[in-house]
Design a protein around this motif. Structure first.
Motif, PDB file in Angstrom:
ATOM      1  N   LEU A   1       0.831  -1.195   0.000  1.00  0.00           N
ATOM      2  CA  LEU A   1       0.000   0.000   0.000  1.00  0.00           C
ATOM      3  C   LEU A   1       0.870   1.250   0.000  1.00  0.00           C
ATOM      4  N   PRO A   2       0.472   2.268  -0.748  1.00  0.00           N
ATOM      5  CA  PRO A   2       1.224   3.526  -0.678  1.00  0.00           C
ATOM      6  C   PRO A   2       0.948   4.214   0.650  1.00  0.00           C
ATOM      7  N   PRO A   3       1.925   4.928   1.178  1.00  0.00           N
ATOM      8  CA  PRO A   3       1.657   5.703   2.388  1.00  0.00           C
ATOM      9  C   PRO A   3       0.708   6.851   2.073  1.00  0.00           C
ATOM     10  N   PHE A   4       0.123   7.415   3.106  1.00  0.00           N
ATOM     11  CA  PHE A   4      -0.762   8.561   2.920  1.00  0.00           C
ATOM     12  C   PHE A   4      -0.411   9.594   3.975  1.00  0.00           C
ATOM     13  N   LEU A   5      -0.923  10.788   3.804  1.00  0.00           N
ATOM     14  CA  LEU A   5      -0.695  11.849   4.769  1.00  0.00           C
ATOM     15  C   LEU A   5      -1.781  11.785   5.838  1.00  0.00           C
ATOM     16  N   PRO A   6      -1.400  11.732   7.114  1.00  0.00           N
ATOM     17  CA  PRO A   6      -2.394  11.584   8.184  1.00  0.00           C
ATOM     18  C   PRO A   6      -3.455  12.678   8.131  1.00  0.00           C
ATOM     19  N   GLY A   7      -4.701  12.251   7.981  1.00  0.00           N
ATOM     20  CA  GLY A   7      -5.826  13.167   7.832  1.00  0.00           C
ATOM     21  C   GLY A   7      -6.552  12.965   6.515  1.00  0.00           C
ATOM     22  N   GLN A   8      -5.926  12.254   5.572  1.00  0.00           N
ATOM     23  CA  GLN A   8      -6.542  12.047   4.259  1.00  0.00           C
ATOM     24  C   GLN A   8      -7.655  10.992   4.327  1.00  0.00           C
ATOM     25  N   PHE A   9      -8.353  10.805   3.208  1.00  0.00           N
ATOM     26  CA  PHE A   9      -9.508   9.915   3.181  1.00  0.00           C
ATOM     27  C   PHE A   9      -9.423   8.939   2.014  1.00  0.00           C
ATOM     28  N   LEU A  10     -10.288   7.937   2.062  1.00  0.00           N
ATOM     29  CA  LEU A  10     -10.475   6.997   0.954  1.00  0.00           C
ATOM     30  C   LEU A  10     -11.842   7.257   0.327  1.00  0.00           C
TER      31      LEU A  10
ATOM     32  N   GLY B   1      -6.843  14.059  -0.541  1.00  0.00           N
ATOM     33  CA  GLY B   1      -7.354  15.106   0.337  1.00  0.00           C
ATOM     34  C   GLY B   1      -6.271  16.059   0.786  1.00  0.00           C
ATOM     35  N   HIS B   2      -6.630  17.347   0.874  1.00  0.00           N
ATOM     36  CA  HIS B   2      -5.692  18.384   1.280  1.00  0.00           C
ATOM     37  C   HIS B   2      -5.708  18.638   2.783  1.00  0.00           C
ATOM     38  N   PHE B   3      -6.628  17.998   3.502  1.00  0.00           N
ATOM     39  CA  PHE B   3      -6.680  18.158   4.952  1.00  0.00           C
ATOM     40  C   PHE B   3      -5.791  17.094   5.580  1.00  0.00           C
ATOM     41  N   HIS B   4      -4.607  17.494   5.997  1.00  0.00           N
ATOM     42  CA  HIS B   4      -3.678  16.561   6.631  1.00  0.00           C
ATOM     43  C   HIS B   4      -2.704  17.352   7.478  1.00  0.00           C
TER      44      HIS B   4
ATOM     45  N   GLU C   1     -11.823  20.566   8.142  1.00  0.00           N
ATOM     46  CA  GLU C   1     -12.615  19.734   7.240  1.00  0.00           C
ATOM     47  C   GLU C   1     -13.985  19.565   7.875  1.00  0.00           C
ATOM     48  N   ALA C   2     -15.027  19.854   7.115  1.00  0.00           N
ATOM     49  CA  ALA C   2     -16.389  19.767   7.629  1.00  0.00           C
ATOM     50  C   ALA C   2     -17.062  18.511   7.112  1.00  0.00           C
ATOM     51  N   PHE C   3     -18.170  18.133   7.747  1.00  0.00           N
ATOM     52  CA  PHE C   3     -18.982  17.018   7.259  1.00  0.00           C
ATOM     53  C   PHE C   3     -19.793  17.512   6.070  1.00  0.00           C
ATOM     54  N   GLY C   4     -19.504  17.010   4.872  1.00  0.00           N
ATOM     55  CA  GLY C   4     -20.274  17.397   3.705  1.00  0.00           C
ATOM     56  C   GLY C   4     -19.985  18.830   3.297  1.00  0.00           C
ATOM     57  N   PRO C   5     -20.782  19.391   2.377  1.00  0.00           N
ATOM     58  CA  PRO C   5     -20.562  20.755   1.900  1.00  0.00           C
ATOM     59  C   PRO C   5     -20.644  21.747   3.059  1.00  0.00           C
TER      60      PRO C   5
ATOM     61  N   PRO D   1     -11.182  22.398  -3.385  1.00  0.00           N
ATOM     62  CA  PRO D   1     -11.580  20.993  -3.355  1.00  0.00           C
ATOM     63  C   PRO D   1     -10.496  20.115  -2.752  1.00  0.00           C
ATOM     64  N   ASP D   2     -10.901  19.005  -2.137  1.00  0.00           N
ATOM     65  CA  ASP D   2      -9.940  18.035  -1.619  1.00  0.00           C
ATOM     66  C   ASP D   2      -9.409  17.146  -2.733  1.00  0.00           C
TER      67      ASP D   2
END
Length: 429
Positions: free
Chosen positions: A98-107, A180-183, A321-325, A405-406
């Motif tokens: 698996l590639p690493p990810f930045l803590p805070g990102q999403f799938l 995602g840009h939130f990390h 980062e908010a829930f939804g729009p 956008p993320d």
């Protein structure tokens, strides 16, 4: 001492210094040579036919994959007392790393969920934050079951209930690579993590990564829930706070139950009764240049983000980062030049595949809502600039983003759910 003897002593001193310098240089080069020989033996370098040593090609580190990839659920665990939050451990079926990810990102997930009307299953795209630090073999997400709003007539959350009720051990789901840009910033600046409800999931990823990779980094976690039954991974959070003197855990109950009042705090853990607000932060936090990371429901962010700015926190130090729009007013955005905003006059949006031209006005909303309002079907998922489902090619003209956008769209494309036209524009839908 004669003049001749003095000259000899001076010359001898110079020669000694030169000899020491050359000796040190020789030792360094000799060590480099030994390291090179060791590397050759281990396969790090190779010698070609001309006797030139070149770096050997190593297998590339895992990289993000394009499109969708199949993952199997290898573990499933409830994480709260009321069993409303469940973690899913996902392992790629192809067996590759698996590639690493930045803590805070999403799938991003593509789920085939049957509609309430009984029609054939249709793809549903949803995004869920990774809730653990990067691992080499599995990813973890933690999903809260979303019930139907009381008395509203709306159905319960389709994807969250599908995961809880139909995705079990051995189930296979389709997944896009982490994004995602939130990390969290990978530097060593002190951080304040603020979570509301299930917004704890990306904070768990950040916190777990910090205590493993940056064990001396100063971390303050403020976790707001209604009562103790909603606490997610509570024993794990308490254990981290007790084991790391630089981790400070503050839990806020907005609707405390009788048992919450007597809840033992433990080492490094503090219990508050009320919501997370700037008054609490000002009381508890020392005076430092913190980076603030916030994730939670829109009302919480609409309250906290402007309050942090009023407190004097730099705009570049507030990440959320908010829930939804969500539309969170930012002073920096309000100071931005009006030349970057969308036109206030009616402009023409052309849909090339649908052979339609429609006048757009500022009250028409984003381009996704605008297209659907005129009977033009568009693939969509999160409707918040995260999943990338509504990515559309721009044939002519310009658009402007309502929020960053993320998901990064491809060159020459845009995400309709978070854009408005800036000029007359032609879209390939």
């Amino acid at each position: 001492m004669t003049s001749f003897q003095l000259v000899v002593w001076i010359a001898g001193g110079v020669l000694l210094q030169v000899a020491i310098y050359l000796g040190i240089g020789f030792l360094r080069h000799w060590q480099d040579y030994l390291d090179l020989r060791t590397s050759v033996v281990e396969g790090d370098v190779v010698e070609d036919g001309a006797g030139i040593v070149r770096t050997a090609v190593h297998p590339a580190a895992p990289v993000a994959w394009p499109g969708w990839r199949d993952f199997q659920v290898v573990d499933k665990r409830f994480e709260d007392a009321s069993q409303q939050v469940c973690s899913f451990y996902l392992k790629p079926q192809d067996g590759l790393a698996l590639p690493p990810f930045l803590p805070g990102q999403f799938l991003t997930f593509q789920l085939d969920i049957a509609s309430l009307s009984g029609a054939a299953p249709a793809p549903v795209v949803r995004c869920y934050s990774l809730s653990d630090s990067p691992q080499s073999a599995t990813y973890r997400i933690s999903i809260k079951r979303v019930p139907a709003p009381g008395g509203s007539g709306y159905a319960p959350g389709r994807s969250s209930n599908y995961f809880h009720d139909h995705v079990g051990l051995g189930s296979v789901v389709r997944v896009r690579a982490p994004s995602g840009h939130f990390h969290i910033d990978l530097g060593d600046a002190p951080v304040v993590l603020i979570a509301g409800g299930i917004g704890i999931t990306p904070m768990l990823s950040m916190l777990n990564w910090c205590v493993t990779s940056q064990p001396k980094r100063e971390i303050w976690l403020f976790y707001g829930v209604r009562d103790g039954s909603e606490l997610v991974m509570w024993p794990h959070l308490q254990a981290l706070a007790a084991a790391h003197a630089n981790v400070h855990l503050h839990v806020c109950f907005s609707q405390s139950r009788a048992g919450d009042t007597a809840m033992p705090a433990g080492i490094g853990t503090h219990i508050h009764h009320g919501r997370v607000d700037v008054a609490l932060l000002r009381t508890v936090l020392p005076l430092k240049h913190f980076h603030f990371y916030l994730c939670g429901p829109t009302p919480m962010l609409q309250s906290l983000v402007p309050a942090l700015e009023d407190w004097g926190v730099a705009d570049s130090h507030i990440h959320y980062e908010a829930f939804g729009p969500a539309s969170i007013p930012r002073k920096a955005s309000q100071r931005a030049s009006l030349s970057t905003s969308a036109s206030t006059e009616a402009i023409v949006v052309s849909f090339s595949k649908s052979a339609r031209q429609v006048a757009w006005t500022p009250g028409s909303g984003n381009l996704l809502d605008f297209a659907e309002a005129h009977g033009i079907a568009v693939n969509s998922g999160c409707r918040a600039g995260s999943c990338g489902s509504c990515q559309t090619v721009i044939r002519a003209g310009e658009v402007v983003y309502n929020q960053t956008p993320d998901c990064d769209p491809e060159a020459g494309s845009c995400l309709l759910c978070v854009t408005q036209p800036k000029t007359n524009v032609t879209l390939e839908i």
